[in-house]
Design a protein around this motif. Structure first.
Motif, short mmCIF file in Angstrom:
data_model
loop_
_atom_site.label_atom_id
_atom_site.label_comp_id
_atom_site.label_asym_id
_atom_site.label_seq_id
_atom_site.Cartn_x
_atom_site.Cartn_y
_atom_site.Cartn_z
N SER A 113 -46.63 -29.61 37.22
CA SER A 113 -47.42 -28.45 37.63
C SER A 113 -46.52 -27.29 38.04
O SER A 113 -46.83 -26.12 37.78
CB SER A 113 -48.33 -28.83 38.79
OG SER A 113 -49.20 -29.88 38.42
N MET A 118 -49.55 -22.79 35.80
CA MET A 118 -50.85 -22.40 35.26
C MET A 118 -51.66 -21.65 36.32
O MET A 118 -51.39 -21.72 37.53
CB MET A 118 -51.62 -23.65 34.80
CG MET A 118 -50.98 -24.37 33.63
SD MET A 118 -51.14 -23.41 32.11
CE MET A 118 -50.45 -24.55 30.92
N HIS A 168 -62.58 -30.31 39.31
CA HIS A 168 -61.61 -30.41 38.20
C HIS A 168 -61.93 -31.63 37.35
O HIS A 168 -62.71 -32.51 37.76
CB HIS A 168 -60.17 -30.47 38.72
CG HIS A 168 -59.87 -31.65 39.58
ND1 HIS A 168 -60.33 -31.78 40.86
CD2 HIS A 168 -59.11 -32.76 39.34
CE1 HIS A 168 -59.89 -32.91 41.40
NE2 HIS A 168 -59.15 -33.54 40.48
N ARG A 182 -54.65 -34.21 30.28
CA ARG A 182 -54.75 -32.82 30.72
C ARG A 182 -55.62 -32.76 31.98
O ARG A 182 -56.54 -33.56 32.15
CB ARG A 182 -55.33 -31.92 29.63
CG ARG A 182 -54.49 -31.81 28.38
CD ARG A 182 -53.20 -31.05 28.63
NE ARG A 182 -52.44 -30.86 27.41
CZ ARG A 182 -51.52 -31.69 26.94
NH1 ARG A 182 -51.27 -32.82 27.61
NH2 ARG A 182 -50.86 -31.43 25.83
N ASN A 183 -55.33 -31.78 32.82
CA ASN A 183 -56.08 -31.58 34.07
C ASN A 183 -56.59 -30.14 34.08
O ASN A 183 -55.80 -29.19 34.01
CB ASN A 183 -55.17 -31.84 35.27
CG ASN A 183 -55.91 -31.66 36.58
OD1 ASN A 183 -57.14 -31.78 36.64
ND2 ASN A 183 -55.17 -31.39 37.64
N TYR A 184 -57.93 -29.97 34.15
CA TYR A 184 -58.55 -28.65 34.07
C TYR A 184 -59.36 -28.37 35.33
O TYR A 184 -59.99 -29.27 35.91
CB TYR A 184 -59.49 -28.55 32.86
CG TYR A 184 -58.81 -28.71 31.53
CD1 TYR A 184 -58.15 -27.65 30.93
CD2 TYR A 184 -58.83 -29.94 30.86
CE1 TYR A 184 -57.53 -27.79 29.70
CE2 TYR A 184 -58.21 -30.08 29.63
CZ TYR A 184 -57.56 -29.01 29.06
OH TYR A 184 -56.94 -29.16 27.85
N GLU A 199 -56.64 -24.76 32.73
CA GLU A 199 -55.69 -25.87 32.92
C GLU A 199 -54.88 -25.69 34.19
O GLU A 199 -54.44 -24.58 34.53
CB GLU A 199 -54.76 -25.99 31.72
CG GLU A 199 -53.88 -27.23 31.76
CD GLU A 199 -53.08 -27.45 30.50
OE1 GLU A 199 -52.29 -28.41 30.47
OE2 GLU A 199 -53.24 -26.65 29.56
N ARG A 203 -49.13 -32.17 32.59
CA ARG A 203 -49.53 -32.67 31.27
C ARG A 203 -48.43 -33.61 30.77
O ARG A 203 -47.25 -33.39 30.97
CB ARG A 203 -49.72 -31.52 30.28
CG ARG A 203 -48.51 -30.64 30.09
CD ARG A 203 -48.64 -29.71 28.91
NE ARG A 203 -49.70 -28.74 29.05
CZ ARG A 203 -49.87 -27.73 28.23
NH1 ARG A 203 -49.03 -27.55 27.20
NH2 ARG A 203 -50.86 -26.87 28.40
#
Length: 299
Positions: A113, A118, A168, A182-184, A199, A203
């Motif tokens: 991260s 992001m 999320h 993936r983390n959104y 995002e 990842r």
């Protein structure tokens, strides 16, 4: 039916201790020799999962027995063990303690991260939605992997360290025989009725190697035949590079060879023989008639 009192500060029910039934706890730790990037990936996963417990770095001898003891000591029934080799390759063990099963992955394309930066963000301690690709239902080993991902990444309801809302999504997609994570963030605007996905990070890609019956040991239930070890891949790349260098050196030192066309080869050889015969005849001198030589012998 009596109304349930809700705490105005936390949003939890006053009797949340009774509703805390699914007590899934995950132990997360790594081996010695991890790099900066690998360690920060582990810390990102620990921050995303509030029901985890961290331990110190583990020695690489008798790993299975030590992990079972640590899981029992911390009252954890799930395991995330990051194993580093040669300070280049990172492997992830997902397992159920203490009886198994367990899955070994090769972690590829790591981006933390902090590295991605992001624009997405989420509340610490919030529960995630889990989104799975439809390909998880095709094969038996993918169904087993899906069930383990649900138990490890699914944060229990009314956990003491969680916040009572979802903001999320954890996305798990199968592509090229690998699991893409993936983390959104679920971003909502007043003007738009449908939410947007932004995002957050991290990842990474999980390449399955094998599935064992026990916790990091036992009979192998599934073995990925398409998996290529990083050592083999590096060796093939090195051999290919050396082969290219040797071919360039051969071309550089190679002498020029003139080749004759195959159609005119016979005519060329016949012409060479005629020229050679004419040269031999000139060296011996002109031939005399036989009658004159007989007369000279009689005299």
């Amino acid at each position: 039916m009596a109304e349930v009192e809700v705490d105005t500060l936390t949003g939890f029910k006053t009797n949340k201790a009774k509703d805390y039934i699914n007590k899934q706890r995950t132990l997360i730790l790594c081996s010695r020799g991890v790099t900066y990037l690998q360690r920060h990936l582990m810390l990102d996963m620990a921050a995303l999962l509030p029901n985890t417990k961290k331990e110190a770095k583990l020695e690489k001898d008798r790993v299975s027995e030590q992990l079972n003891d640590l899981c029992q000591y911390n009252a954890c029934n799930n395991l995330l063990y990051f194993e580093s080799k040669k300070k280049k390759d990172l492997y992830l063990w997902m397992g159920r303690a203490p009886s198994g099963p367990s899955v070994k992955f090769h972690v590829e394309n790591i981006h933390t991260s902090e590295e991605l930066k992001m624009t997405g963000n989420c509340m610490k301690g919030s529960r995630p939605f889990l989104s799975f690709d439809s390909n998880f239902d095709n094969d038996a080993h993918w169904r087993l992997v899906k069930e383990m991902l649900v138990q490890i990444f699914g944060v229990p309801k009314n956990h003491p360290k969680t916040v009572p809302f979802f903001d999320h999504v954890f996305s798990f997609t199968i592509a090229d025989g690998r699991v893409w994570f993936r983390n959104y963030q679920i971003f909502r605007e007043q003007e738009k009725p449908e939410p947007e996905l932004i995002e957050i990070g991290p990842r990474f890609v999980l390449n399955p190697i094998k599935i064992c019956e026990g916790n990091l040991s036992g009979m192998v239930l599934f073995l990925n035949e398409k998996y290529v070890s990083p050592n083999v891949a590096r060796r093939e790349q090195r051999n290919k590079k050396m082969k290219g260098k040797s071919m360039r050196a051969i071309k550089k030192n190679k002498k020029k060879v003139y080749e004759l066309p195959t159609d005119d080869l016979e005519e060329f050889m016949a012409q060479q023989e005629l020229e050679r015969a004419e040269e031999e005849g000139d060296d011996e001198g002109p031939l005399q008639p036989a009658s004159k030589s007989i007369k000279k012998a009689r005299r």
